[in-house]
Design an enzyme around this catalytic site. Structure first.
Site, PDB file in Angstrom:
ATOM      1  N   TYR A 186      59.823   6.413  50.392  1.00 16.93           N
ATOM      2  CA  TYR A 186      59.983   7.078  49.277  1.00 16.93           C
ATOM      3  C   TYR A 186      60.534   8.465  49.393  1.00 16.93           C
ATOM      4  CZ  TYR A 186      55.223   7.443  50.608  1.00 16.93           C
ATOM      5  OH  TYR A 186      54.113   7.805  51.590  1.00 16.93           O
ATOM      6  N   ILE A 206      64.243   9.297  48.645  1.00 18.15           N
ATOM      7  CA  ILE A 206      64.654   9.392  47.295  1.00 18.15           C
ATOM      8  C   ILE A 206      63.679  10.599  46.504  1.00 18.15           C
ATOM      9  CG2 ILE A 206      65.748   7.261  47.091  1.00 18.15           C
ATOM     10  CD1 ILE A 206      63.313   6.005  46.438  1.00 18.15           C
ATOM     11  N   HIS A 207      62.426  11.013  47.011  1.00 18.49           N
ATOM     12  CA  HIS A 207      61.571  11.615  46.335  1.00 18.49           C
ATOM     13  C   HIS A 207      61.140  12.789  47.315  1.00 18.49           C
ATOM     14  CE1 HIS A 207      57.819  13.070  44.234  1.00 18.49           C
ATOM     15  NE2 HIS A 207      58.146  12.389  43.207  1.00 18.49           N
ATOM     16  N   PHE A 208      62.221  13.826  47.127  1.00 11.89           N
ATOM     17  CA  PHE A 208      63.453  14.179  46.824  1.00 11.89           C
ATOM     18  C   PHE A 208      64.549  14.326  47.763  1.00 11.89           C
ATOM     19  CE2 PHE A 208      60.479  15.415  43.583  1.00 11.89           C
ATOM     20  CZ  PHE A 208      60.824  14.689  42.334  1.00 11.89           C
TER      21      PHE A 208
END
Lengths: 155, 81
Positions: A48, A51-53
Site C-alpha cells: 500500500y 499508492i498511499h500516497f
C-alpha cells in the site's frame, strides 16, 4: 491460562487472513481469552505504500485498525476449540493519533474485555517508536458460534 | 423498581424503543436494533438486571417480548407479579 508466543507460521493456525491482508508478523505473547500483543514490521515494500500516497507513504488508517482487529482475533481463536475460526467485525470506534511510516515497527496490543456467546468486546492500541499511533474499541464475532444462540426468524 | 419496569427498561435501552411498542407483536428482528448482536446484548442485560444465567435453549427460544416473560419464570423471575 498460560501465555505463549506465535511465529509467523504458527500464527496462521489462529488467524485466517493471508498476504497481502495479514497485518501481523509475530505474536510476542497471547493469553487466550485475555490479551494478545505483537508487531508488524513495515518496510517500503508493503503493497500500500506506493499508492498511499506517492511521495508521502503512510499506513492507511483502515489497515491499522485491521491490524488491531486481527490481533484481538488471535486472543480469541487461541481459546480451546476455536482454532482457525473466522471472525467478523461488528463495530469499531477508532482514534488515529500519528502517521505510521515505512521503516517503523507497528506494535499492536489488544485486550479482551468480554467474550460471551460468540461476541468479543475488546480494545487495542497501535504504537510506533513507543508512541500511540491509534487506539480502538472493537466488537468482533465468530458467526459460527453467535448463530447457535439466535431465535428462528419470526418465531 | 418492579420486575416489569426492569424488564421493560432492558428492551427500551437495548433496542431504543418506547414502552408502548412492548407487546406480543414485539418479536425478534421486528426493529433493526433487535438483530443478532442486539439479541445477545439484550440477553446479557437481562442476566445482569435479574442476576441470572440463561441456558442456550432459552436464549434461542426467546423470540419475542411475551415469550421472554415466560422464559424468565424458569429462573424465578415473575415479570408480571
Amino acid at each position: 491460562m498460560e501465555t505463549f508466543s506465535l511465529d509467523c507460521i504458527e500464527l496462521q493456525n489462529y488467524q485466517p487472513n493471508r498476504y497481502p491482508f495479514l497485518m501481523i508478523d509475530h505474536v510476542d505473547a497471547v493469553c487466550p481469552g485475555k490479551f494478545a500483543r505483537g508487531y508488524k514490521h513495515l518496510t517500503l515494500n508493503e503493497w500500500y505504500f506506493p499508492i498511499h500516497f506517492p511521495g508521502a507513504p503512510n499506513m492507511p488508517g483502515a489497515l491499522q485498525l485491521e491490524a488491531l482487529a486481527q490481533m484481538l482475533t488471535v486472543a480469541i481463536t487461541t481459546l480451546p476449540g476455536l482454532k482457525g475460526m473466522v471472525t467478523h467485525a461488528l463495530q469499531h470506534t477508532v482514534r488515529f493519533r500519528k502517521e505510521v511510516l515505512p521503516g517503523k515497527t507497528f506494535v499492536i496490543e489488544t485486550e479482551v474485555i468480554s467474550w460471551k456467546r460468540g461476541i468479543c468486546k475488546g480494545k487495542g492500541i497501535g504504537f510506533t517508536d513507543g508512541e500511540v499511533a491509534c487506539e480502538a474499541d472493537m466488537l468482533i464475532t465468530i458467526p459460527e458460534i453467535l448463530e447457535q444462540y439466535l431465535p428462528k426468524k419470526n418465531s | 423498581m418492579s420486575n416489569k419496569e426492569k424488564y421493560d427498561n432492558v428492551f427500551i435501552e437495548c433496542f431504543g424503543v418506547t414502552s408502548d411498542v412492548l407487546n406480543e407483536k414485539f418479536i425478534y428482528q421486528c426493529v433493526p436494533t433487535w438483530d443478532s448482536v442486539g439479541h445477545m446484548g439484550m440477553i446479557a442485560a437481562l442476566e445482569d438486571a435479574f442476576g441470572i444465567m440463561m441456558e442456550t435453549d432459552d436464549i434461542i427460544d426467546f423470540g419475542s417480548y411475551t415469550i421472554g416473560i415466560e422464559k424468565l419464570r424458569k429462573y424465578g423471575v415473575d415479570v408480571l407479579a
